[in-house]
Design a protein around this motif. Sequence first.
Motif, PDB file in Angstrom:
ATOM      1  N   GLU A   1      20.564   3.397   2.165  1.00  0.00           N
ATOM      2  CA  GLU A   1      20.515   4.329   3.308  1.00  0.00           C
ATOM      3  C   GLU A   1      20.596   3.553   4.625  1.00  0.00           C
ATOM      4  O   GLU A   1      21.296   3.940   5.561  1.00  0.00           O
ATOM      5  CB  GLU A   1      19.228   5.154   3.273  1.00  0.00           C
ATOM      6  N   GLY A   2      19.861   2.444   4.664  1.00  0.00           N
ATOM      7  CA  GLY A   2      19.891   1.587   5.863  1.00  0.00           C
ATOM      8  C   GLY A   2      21.263   0.985   6.102  1.00  0.00           C
ATOM      9  O   GLY A   2      21.780   0.992   7.222  1.00  0.00           O
ATOM     10  N   PHE A   3      21.887   0.468   5.007  1.00  0.00           N
ATOM     11  CA  PHE A   3      23.235  -0.108   5.128  1.00  0.00           C
ATOM     12  C   PHE A   3      24.231   0.933   5.631  1.00  0.00           C
ATOM     13  O   PHE A   3      25.093   0.638   6.469  1.00  0.00           O
ATOM     14  CB  PHE A   3      23.723  -0.632   3.768  1.00  0.00           C
TER      15      PHE A   3
ATOM     16  N   ASN B   1       0.838  -1.219   0.000  1.00  0.00           N
ATOM     17  CA  ASN B   1       0.000   0.000   0.000  1.00  0.00           C
ATOM     18  C   ASN B   1       0.869   1.264   0.000  1.00  0.00           C
ATOM     19  O   ASN B   1       0.569   2.253   0.663  1.00  0.00           O
ATOM     20  CB  ASN B   1      -0.937   0.045   1.227  1.00  0.00           C
ATOM     21  N   GLY B   2       2.017   1.203  -0.730  1.00  0.00           N
ATOM     22  CA  GLY B   2       2.864   2.388  -0.868  1.00  0.00           C
ATOM     23  C   GLY B   2       3.689   2.731   0.366  1.00  0.00           C
ATOM     24  O   GLY B   2       4.200   3.844   0.493  1.00  0.00           O
ATOM     25  N   GLU B   3       3.824   1.783   1.272  1.00  0.00           N
ATOM     26  CA  GLU B   3       4.601   2.016   2.498  1.00  0.00           C
ATOM     27  C   GLU B   3       6.044   2.416   2.161  1.00  0.00           C
ATOM     28  O   GLU B   3       6.640   1.908   1.210  1.00  0.00           O
ATOM     29  CB  GLU B   3       4.600   0.706   3.302  1.00  0.00           C
ATOM     30  N   THR B   4       6.597   3.344   2.934  1.00  0.00           N
ATOM     31  CA  THR B   4       8.001   3.757   2.772  1.00  0.00           C
ATOM     32  C   THR B   4       8.702   3.644   4.135  1.00  0.00           C
ATOM     33  O   THR B   4       8.029   3.534   5.165  1.00  0.00           O
ATOM     34  CB  THR B   4       8.101   5.224   2.298  1.00  0.00           C
ATOM     35  N   PRO B   5      10.035   3.723   4.148  1.00  0.00           N
ATOM     36  CA  PRO B   5      10.720   3.700   5.446  1.00  0.00           C
ATOM     37  C   PRO B   5      10.229   4.818   6.372  1.00  0.00           C
ATOM     38  O   PRO B   5      10.069   4.595   7.582  1.00  0.00           O
ATOM     39  CB  PRO B   5      12.196   3.891   5.074  1.00  0.00           C
ATOM     40  N   ASP B   6       9.976   6.009   5.818  1.00  0.00           N
ATOM     41  CA  ASP B   6       9.495   7.134   6.633  1.00  0.00           C
ATOM     42  C   ASP B   6       8.108   6.859   7.196  1.00  0.00           C
ATOM     43  O   ASP B   6       7.841   7.068   8.380  1.00  0.00           O
ATOM     44  CB  ASP B   6       9.475   8.431   5.812  1.00  0.00           C
ATOM     45  N   SER B   7       7.208   6.382   6.318  1.00  0.00           N
ATOM     46  CA  SER B   7       5.823   6.162   6.786  1.00  0.00           C
ATOM     47  C   SER B   7       5.752   4.994   7.769  1.00  0.00           C
ATOM     48  O   SER B   7       4.931   4.983   8.684  1.00  0.00           O
ATOM     49  CB  SER B   7       4.887   5.916   5.596  1.00  0.00           C
ATOM     50  N   ALA B   8       6.658   4.000   7.581  1.00  0.00           N
ATOM     51  CA  ALA B   8       6.654   2.827   8.470  1.00  0.00           C
ATOM     52  C   ALA B   8       7.486   3.059   9.728  1.00  0.00           C
ATOM     53  O   ALA B   8       7.352   2.335  10.710  1.00  0.00           O
ATOM     54  CB  ALA B   8       7.197   1.608   7.718  1.00  0.00           C
ATOM     55  N   GLY B   9       8.366   4.071   9.662  1.00  0.00           N
ATOM     56  CA  GLY B   9       9.236   4.360  10.806  1.00  0.00           C
ATOM     57  C   GLY B   9      10.298   3.301  11.027  1.00  0.00           C
ATOM     58  O   GLY B   9      10.720   3.055  12.155  1.00  0.00           O
TER      59      GLY B   9
ATOM     60  N   LEU C   1      12.864  -2.679   5.894  1.00  0.00           N
ATOM     61  CA  LEU C   1      11.604  -2.693   5.127  1.00  0.00           C
ATOM     62  C   LEU C   1      11.689  -3.712   3.989  1.00  0.00           C
ATOM     63  O   LEU C   1      10.775  -4.523   3.800  1.00  0.00           O
ATOM     64  CB  LEU C   1      11.300  -1.294   4.576  1.00  0.00           C
ATOM     65  N   ALA C   2      12.790  -3.694   3.247  1.00  0.00           N
ATOM     66  CA  ALA C   2      12.978  -4.673   2.158  1.00  0.00           C
ATOM     67  C   ALA C   2      12.979  -6.092   2.729  1.00  0.00           C
ATOM     68  O   ALA C   2      12.382  -7.009   2.149  1.00  0.00           O
ATOM     69  CB  ALA C   2      14.286  -4.393   1.422  1.00  0.00           C
ATOM     70  N   GLY C   3      13.634  -6.268   3.863  1.00  0.00           N
ATOM     71  CA  GLY C   3      13.691  -7.588   4.508  1.00  0.00           C
ATOM     72  C   GLY C   3      12.319  -8.078   4.933  1.00  0.00           C
ATOM     73  O   GLY C   3      12.011  -9.266   4.842  1.00  0.00           O
ATOM     74  N   LYS C   4      11.485  -7.136   5.381  1.00  0.00           N
ATOM     75  CA  LYS C   4      10.112  -7.482   5.798  1.00  0.00           C
ATOM     76  C   LYS C   4       9.358  -8.120   4.626  1.00  0.00           C
ATOM     77  O   LYS C   4       8.683  -9.149   4.785  1.00  0.00           O
ATOM     78  CB  LYS C   4       9.406  -6.205   6.266  1.00  0.00           C
TER      79      LYS C   4
END
Length: 596
Positions: free
Chosen positions: A259-261, A179-187, A193-196
């Motif tokens: 960015e996460g790495f 549903n268009g989730e992003t790292p910012d929106s998911a916190g 997020l990719a791993g999820k």
Amino acid sequence: MDIENQLLHHISSAFKSLFDHEVAPEKLALQPTRKEFEGNYTFVLFPFLKVTRLSPEESGKRIGEYLKEQVAIVSDYNVIKGFLNISLEESHWIEVFQRIVSNPDFGQLAPNGEKVMVEYSSPNTNKPLHLGHLRNNFLGYAVSEILQANGFDVIKANLVNDRGIHICKSMVAYQKLSNGETPDSAGIKGDHLAGKYYVLFDKEYKKQIEELVAAGMDKEEAKKQAPWMLEAQEMLIQWEKGNEEVVSLWKTMNGWVYEGFSATYRTMGVDFDKTYYESDTYLLGKDIVAEGLEKGVFFKKPNGSVWVDLTDEGLDEKLVLRADGTSVYITQDMGTADLKYKDFHITRSVYVVGNEQDYHFDVLFKIMRKLGRPYGDGLYHLSYGMVDLPSGKMKSREGTVVDADDLMAEMVDTAREHTQELGKIEGFSEEEAEQLYQTLGMGALKYFLLKVDPKKRMLFNPAESIEFQGNTGPFIQYTHARISAIRRKADQIGLNYGPESLIGLDFIGETEKNLIILLQDYEKKLQTAADEYSPSVIAQYLFDLAKEYNRFYAELPIFSETKGQVQAFRVALSNEVAKTIRKGMKLLGIHVPEKM
């Protein structure tokens, strides 16, 4: 020539003079005399009794007398069974210490003109870094630092696995469920997020296989025909064709992951000089296949596939290009090896990769040598064993991975609790205390993972790693902090403990001598660690040095010593131990605190 080599040359001369037999100095070896015996160096006589034709005791006595006569700094010797223990004059050890103190570059060898690339980390962009990556990154970084200290020009490289079916699995699940989730929106961090979505793909994929099997399909066929697997495969085809929508999603998700790495690497304290991406290198190597066919290194089978025959090297035949002309992993690895050489003209290339890839790298290196590559003999696989936790093995696809970010945060929390319990933060501001917890937590983690020989599989025990006693990072860090307090006190009372304070020093005790011997060994340990690509050599050395220093600290007074020069010498010796601990721990990527 250092003292060990001098002694070996004189022992070689002793064999010629006493027994009329040539034994080259390089065929001889000395080892440190064990603590329970008197002496500094021990020569093992047993392998040479055929030459001397005398008993071990008599052989040792004759060589010992020869050394006393011929070598001014040999003060005495003793023979215990087949071991000749050699003692050196105190004046020698005072000179050694003065040389160390006067050399600001001690522990940094001169440039040797050799370029070496160390490739480590090599993450996949479909999941965060895990415990295994921690060992990989710490090893790669430490080996790079050790090689630099040995005079090599080092390029730290990272080859990111940013394409392929595993990446497409995360993308398919994201398209369907996000549903268009992003790292910012998911916190949450982008790599998490990719791993999820990689984990969600696997759950749905297993469900689909079960449904197909329940409907009567064979399980192996169901794995191939599961709808989401077919979509992931189609997505990979579309990515290779440059489909705009697929490439755009790939770039977006990979951008989040990078960015996460970056944040994880900052916490780890590792960095890279060059990053290669598999999306840029996966087509490399086909020209090398053509070259290999021309040179007769490779051969074609009737179906058009290309192979290399390594049976003369103790291996088997290995595919290097499929019949349809598509690459296999070894193809792109050949291409990437050439690319690295083209980019940097390296003479050595070290691959830090787990031992499950031993066979792959054996094949790759043998191929590159057969092809006559100028860097072929400098290829090395730093193969390391898996890391287990007391709770058991990690499984990434099932979402039970031991996450690197979580583990590092837990280590800092553990350091906080342990340090507060022991009351080692008196007089610290809140900011200083937090910095100390970070230093101790990461130091404990890195040291524990690096103190074990890389080749060995290991069990990481977080509780044991944080202890302030025993073979741990915090024990060595605490020793450094203790010496820093001594140095501060010496500065406060205006004590001069510089090189000039040692002029005319004519007496040192056994404990002090043991420390000087250890300090002198530092550069030799550095070279051994580089030759063996093993940071565990440095870790063990630092533990031995810290342990010996604590014995010295317990046995001998410093500020209550009445002789001014002896007091200055003991502070100078303490200071040199702290400098060596600081240098050695820095090679392992570990900070040492000034107070705790």
